[in-house]
Design an enzyme around this catalytic site. Structure first.
Site, PDB file in Angstrom:
ATOM      1  N   ASP A 144       0.807  -1.217   0.000  1.00 39.92           N
ATOM      2  CA  ASP A 144       0.000   0.000   0.000  1.00 39.92           C
ATOM      3  C   ASP A 144       0.844   1.272   0.000  1.00 39.92           C
ATOM      4  OD1 ASP A 144      -2.144  -1.692   0.168  1.00 39.92           O
ATOM      5  OD2 ASP A 144      -3.065  -0.669   1.884  1.00 39.92           O
ATOM      6  N   HIS A 156      -5.733   3.383  -4.318  1.00 39.73           N
ATOM      7  CA  HIS A 156      -5.696   3.580  -2.858  1.00 39.73           C
ATOM      8  C   HIS A 156      -5.863   5.077  -2.531  1.00 39.73           C
ATOM      9  CE1 HIS A 156      -4.924   2.307   1.220  1.00 39.73           C
ATOM     10  NE2 HIS A 156      -3.752   2.899   1.327  1.00 39.73           N
ATOM     11  N   TYR A 185      -6.734   3.299   5.086  1.00 36.13           N
ATOM     12  CA  TYR A 185      -6.935   2.732   6.434  1.00 36.13           C
ATOM     13  C   TYR A 185      -7.936   1.571   6.432  1.00 36.13           C
ATOM     14  CZ  TYR A 185      -5.092   7.415   7.218  1.00 36.13           C
ATOM     15  OH  TYR A 185      -4.337   8.555   7.141  1.00 36.13           O
ATOM     16  N   HIS A 210       3.894  -2.717   2.998  1.00 31.62           N
ATOM     17  CA  HIS A 210       4.145  -1.368   2.475  1.00 31.62           C
ATOM     18  C   HIS A 210       5.527  -1.301   1.829  1.00 31.62           C
ATOM     19  CE1 HIS A 210       1.139  -0.919   5.681  1.00 31.62           C
ATOM     20  NE2 HIS A 210       0.634   0.026   4.928  1.00 31.62           N
TER      21      HIS A 210
HETATM   22 ZN   LIG Z   1      -2.658   3.220   3.055  1.00 29.77          ZN
END
Ligand SMILES: [Zn+2]
Length: 239
Positions: A45, A95, A136, A189
């Site tokens: 992400d 995203h 989130y 991430h």
């Molecule tokens: Zn994020």
């Protein structure tokens, strides 16, 4: 680059990297059927992150596919990484543009966040994301309705690496291996250096356990998700 050309390229890569004895660890990705074999989808992400290039090298080396839920603002600042992700057969998801909590902003702002990201990803890579991961993982019925307008299901995760929290290579490996099971969607991430550093060993371990590392769309093929659906369905979610 068209999808057709990208898949031809991917098959060519498999063909030249296959060696006798490695066949079970590196099957042709197009033949992976996640109802028959063990699959895990690694998702990254907030990128393209600073270390995406190194991550892409590792994924390529191990013939692993991933899904990148991109922020439009970083696609704009790091277009070469986004382009490589698409060319090398990874899935690109939306995203948002600047990562606001969609449950705290109005519908026009949500639409703009999604649209701007669709536009920049399309412009840079030629590919239009088909999956939305709200920042989130926060969604409500309004977010679901807007995702449906864009024709996209919302994809959350079944387990997290907690990489942003630990920033520790051993902890990231341990936590990821603990949550990586058949059909898992794992949150990671590519802006966390320790995540990218842990990937060669993590991928090898997962592949040795018999897992195929596939994109989210490959993993959820059988779910028949409709636009606006959320997967996995969070506790307390009602439609
Ligand atoms: Zn994020």
């Amino acid at each position: 680059m068209s999808r057709h050309f990208a898949s031809l390229l991917a098959i060519a890569v498999v063909a030249v990297t296959l060696t006798p004895g490695a066949a079970s660890a590196a099957p042709k990705e197009k033949e992976v059927d996640c109802t028959q074999v063990k699959c895990v989808a690694l998702t990254f992400d907030d990128g393209p992150g600073k270390y995406a290039g190194e991550l892409l090298d590792t994924l390529k080396k191990h013939n692993a596919k991933a899904t990148f839920f991109l922020e439009g603002q970083y696609v704009k600042s790091r277009p070469a990484f986004a382009k490589r992700m698409a060319v090398e057969g990874h899935e690109l998801g939306n995203h948002s543009y600047s990562h606001p909590n969609f449950t705290t902003i109005g519908p026009a702002a949500i639409r703009s966040e999604i649209q701007k990201t669709q536009d920049i990803v399309k412009q840079v890579t030629g590919v239009e994301p088909k999956l939305l991961r709200p920042p989130y993982g926060m969604a409500d019925l309004q977010v679901s309705d807007i995702a449906a307008e864009f024709g996209m299901p919302m994809i959350l995760w079944t387990g997290g690496s907690r990489d942003w929290e630990s920033k520790n290579e051993e902890a990231i490996k341990k936590q990821t291996l603990a949550v990586a099971k058949q059909g898992s969607i794992v949150l990671m991430h590519d802006w966390v250096k320790q995540t990218v550093d842990s990937m060669p060993s993590l991928i090898k371990t997962l592949q040795n356990k018999g897992y195929h590392l596939v994109t989210v769309s490959e993993l959820i093929k059988d779910q028949k998700l409709e636009p606006g659906d959320i997967f996995p369905v969070p506790e307390g979610w009602e439609k």
